[in-house]
Enzyme design. Structure first.
Site, PDB file in Angstrom:
ATOM      1  N   GLU A 207       2.357 -10.099  -0.517  1.00 52.83           N
ATOM      2  CA  GLU A 207       3.292  -8.862   0.144  1.00 52.83           C
ATOM      3  C   GLU A 207       4.135  -8.572  -0.064  1.00 52.83           C
ATOM      4  O   GLU A 207       4.702  -9.510   0.035  1.00 52.83           O
ATOM      5  CB  GLU A 207       2.379  -7.922   1.023  1.00 52.83           C
TER       6      GLU A 207
ATOM      7  N   HIS B  90       1.890  -8.440  -4.194  1.00 51.60           N
ATOM      8  CA  HIS B  90       0.289  -7.789  -3.907  1.00 51.60           C
ATOM      9  C   HIS B  90       1.254  -6.022  -3.541  1.00 51.60           C
ATOM     10  O   HIS B  90       1.945  -5.800  -2.547  1.00 51.60           O
ATOM     11  CB  HIS B  90      -0.201  -8.026  -2.373  1.00 51.60           C
TER      12      HIS B  90
ATOM     13  N   ASP C 288       1.186  -1.083   0.108  1.00 54.42           N
ATOM     14  CA  ASP C 288       0.115   0.041   0.109  1.00 54.42           C
ATOM     15  C   ASP C 288       0.448   1.145  -0.151  1.00 54.42           C
ATOM     16  O   ASP C 288       2.142   1.150   0.028  1.00 54.42           O
ATOM     17  CB  ASP C 288      -1.229   0.013   1.409  1.00 54.42           C
TER      18      ASP C 288
ATOM     19  N   ASP D 202       1.648 -16.894  -5.577  1.00 56.49           N
ATOM     20  CA  ASP D 202       1.917 -15.855  -6.462  1.00 56.49           C
ATOM     21  C   ASP D 202       0.791 -15.626  -5.978  1.00 56.49           C
ATOM     22  O   ASP D 202       0.255 -15.906  -7.584  1.00 56.49           O
ATOM     23  CB  ASP D 202       2.592 -16.751  -7.340  1.00 56.49           C
TER      24      ASP D 202
END
Length: 723
Positions: free
Chosen positions: A703, A651, A351, A694
């Site tokens: 991530e 991710h 993020d 994956d």
């Protein structure tokens, strides 16, 4: 010649001695069935809790402006909708935990009614990216219960983790409701009507014969790890022309309880000629690998370039991952009407938040990496890049010395490039863990920038001392997310280890005996009894130990001895655990970010070698790196863009947005707790080292994070570039 190239005894002969005796008895593993379950059976409900007999299992809400609650009973879900929001997915009632197979012809059915006419869009969709629908229809629920049916064929590639969504948000042309409205859903089913088969593609035996896919230097210890079912097998090493250049017998198999397999080593260290090779056992052949003394330079450079491409608050140049300046403007301090400017730093993980606690670990790793490799690696300015993060950290400090824990938006953003996250930035409250981490990393910076940038070093030291003054006046201040903030917390139950690291670093930076005394007092505290001399964001005492042991003139003989004994005790425990692993792996379990734990263990083991000169420690450290780069039962090089088989769908929002993985990122790796719905659906029953997938929907296994990459950078710098 680099210091760590000269050890002679094969590490695996050291750790596998207990297993080199008489013949091995190959006993079965207690592995549960992880096969097709119900998802390829025809005529049965693919939704295991479609009748709500297990109440809310697999069911949940996603709210985007709307609000709703649910009660389960009598094999139905009774939903109370109190507001819809402004979009049709303002209230989404969804089910995760089934699969769709390409070529499958399905019938989806459910029964529903509402207390007043209410529109609802029903979707079976891809659970990520553009969330496109495989099957979709819109209905108007009325007070009369009605059964709805939808037939469709899965024409796309098989999806192991789709989502069934009832979107109950705003439908102005269908809604005739007065809030609240009651909606009842029952008898939800998804049935496969035709027999299909899923293809299983072989990779030629590379999942049997595992090697470090990045490669080996000429004088490295080189070991392949072979999954076996009997003793006494032979192996051969082939050059790029297929010519055999070495043959030998596999070592004794090790029963690996974390992989549910027997694994035997193939030692081919005698091959030192640069070139491209494979290892072959029977008909199974490894991926090709390279022997070259420069093989790790591109990997280290890309692992460091990840930080540059993760910069926030500035224009980032790059043909693929470049972007305009992002996350500019003032951030609101939670619970107040006050604002600060805190642009800069690196995006923390998949993020775009920025968090002081993991930032401090990252900074420490990079500064230690600079110290280890500054004389032999000059392809990247580690100090220059680390200063970018430190400049942001300074902005997170209050005038009284306390440090705000993090800066994020209220929620995680969609899978978009960073400049498209434009919600209000929120600064979360001060915590003493963040303040102590800040004090430690900025004090350390004062040491490493003193010669190259004395003005910056002075700024860092002044900030560190202000943070320490705050800590002296304030006992532990725990952090938890404010009520409306849903981003990562990085919460801790104690700040003693962070204070210990800070005291040690401040003592090194200033020579002031008061900090040495503080470190000794913290080492004597009851909290220290549970320390494992770790280098993780939650446990930072390993950094304090390293500073104390390397600077014995600054600390009492008791503290130096205590720290040294603790480090070696932990290193010996890791060696003992590695002896039980077919891959020389020192972790006992796989957790979220297990690859970081593996490389943190490499850090400690390499330091134990520095302390003692015992080659068993450095051999074990190399084994941890080899595991991450391909010597594992997943046959995965866990760094994007490296090896033959590496993550393609991390991710990581820029990689998702650009539909290609950024190069040089370490993914989290196996997590036996299965902490996301995708992993739960796909990996239930797998052994710990195979609990990885994956796919970017599996944030608990795939991530990326700055403090995972920094652990990789340090391990590479220390083991392959330190003199």
């Amino acid at each position: 010649m680099k210091k760590y190239l000269t050890f002679i005894l094969p590490f695996f002969l050291l750790i596998m001695t207990p297993f080199i005796s008489c013949g091995t008895s190959f006993k079965s593993f207690p592995q549960t069935d992880t096969g097709q379950k119900i998802w390829m059976k025809t005529g049965v409900n693919q939704l295991e809790n479609g009748d709500f007999s297990r109440r809310g299992t697999n069911w949940n809400f996603y709210l985007a402006g709307g609000n709703a609650s649910v009660q389960y009973g009598s094999k139905k879900a009774a939903i109370t909708l109190s507001s819809t929001g402004n979009v049709n997915y303002g209230v989404q009632f969804y089910y995760d935990g089934f699969r769709l197979y390409q070529g499958g012809r399905y019938t989806f059915k459910f029964t529903a009614n509402a207390s007043s006419p209410k529109g609802c869009e029903v979707r079976i969709q891809y659970n990520g990216g553009d969330y496109h629908a495989y099957a979709i229809d819109t209905y108007t629920f009325t007070p009369e219960a009605r059964t709805y049916s939808l037939d469709f064929e899965m024409k796309e590639a098989s999806d192991p983790a789709p989502r069934l969504a009832f979107n109950m948000g705003a439908f102005p042309d269908r809604d005739k409701i007065k809030m609240p409205v009651e909606i009842t859903i029952q008898d939800v089913s998804l049935v496969l009507n035709n027999a299909i088969s899923a293809k299983e593609e072989s990779n030629g035996g590379a999942d049997i014969v595992r090697i470090n896919q990045t490669g080996y230097r000429t004088n490295d210890r080189k070991t392949a790890f072979v999954k076996v079912q009997k003793d006494g097998q032979l192996f051969s090493v082939l050059d790029k022309n297929g010519t055999e250049v070495l043959s030998g017998k596999l070592g004794k198999p090790v029963r690996d309880e974390m992989a549910f397999e027997y694994t035997a080593p193939a030692d081919f260290s005698s091959i030192t000629e640069p070139g491209t090779y494979t290892v072959k056992v029977g008909s199974d052949e490894s991926f090709p690998f390279v022997i070259s003394d420069s093989v790790y330079t591109p990997l280290l450079t890309d692992a460091l370039s990840y930080f540059t491409l993760s910069r926030c608050g500035t224009e980032v140049t790059g043909s693929l991952f470049g972007h305009p300046a992002c996350h500019l403007g003032e951030a609101r301090i939670f619970g107040t009407n006050d604002y600060i400017e805190a642009d800069g730093g690196w995006h923390d993980a998949g993020d775009y938040g920025r968090y002081v606690v993991p930032a401090a670990k990252t900074v420490a790793d990079l500064l230690f990496a600079h110290q280890a490799a500054s004389e032999t690696y000059r392809n990247f300015s580690i100090l220059g890049e680390t200063q970018w993060e430190l400049d942001w950290m300074f902005k997170m400090q209050r005038a009284d010395g306390g440090v705000y824990h993090k800066i994020t938006c209220k929620k995680f953003p969609p899978f978009v490039m960073p400049q498209l996250e434009t919600e209000q930035l929120i600064v979360s409250p001060v915590s003493t863990a963040a303040t102590a981490d800040f004090a430690a990393s900025t004090a350390l910076a004062a040491v490493y920038y003193r010669s190259s940038n004395p003005q910056f070093a002075n700024t860092a030291l002044a900030a560190a001392e202000r943070a320490w003054n705050y800590l002296e006046l304030n006992s532990f201040q725990a952090f938890s997310n404010p009520s409306t903030v849903e981003t990562g917390a990085y919460a801790d139950t104690s700040d003693t280890d962070e204070r210990y690291f800070a005291a040690a670093a401040l003592c090194k930076a200033t020579g002031n005996a008061k900090y040495a005394g503080a470190a000794e007092k913290l080492r004597k505290s009851p909290y220290a009894e549970s320390w494992k001399e770790e280098y993780g964001w939650a446990q930072m005492e390993g950094y304090g130990d390293e500073i104390i042991i390397n600077n014995p003139d600054l600390f009492s003989p008791w503290l130096v001895k205590e720290a040294k004994n603790a480090v070696l005790k932990r290193a010996d425990a890791l060696i003992a655990q590695a002896a039980n692993s077919g891959f020389g792996l020192a972790i006992k379990e796989t957790v979220w970010g297990s690859n970081m734990e593996v490389l943190n263990d490499a850090h400690l083991l390499a330091f134990a070698y520095d302390i003692t000169g015992k080659k068993k420690y450095i051999g074990a450290a190399y084994a941890q790196v080899n595991y991450v780069l391909g010597c594992n039962p997943m046959t995965e090089c866990y760094v994007t863009g490296y090896g033959t088989h590496s993550p393609q769908h991390p991710h990581h929002r820029p990689s998702i947005a650009m539909n290609t993985p950024m190069k040089g990122m370490l993914v989290g790796g196996p997590d036996e707790k299965l902490e996301d719905a995708f992993a739960q659906n796909l990996l239930a029953g797998k052994p710990p080292l195979l609990c990885y997938v994956d796919n970017y929907q599996s944030f608990s296994t795939n991530e990326v994070a700055i403090y995972w990459n920094s652990a990789l950078v340090y391990a590479l710098a220390k083991l392959y570039y330190a003199r």
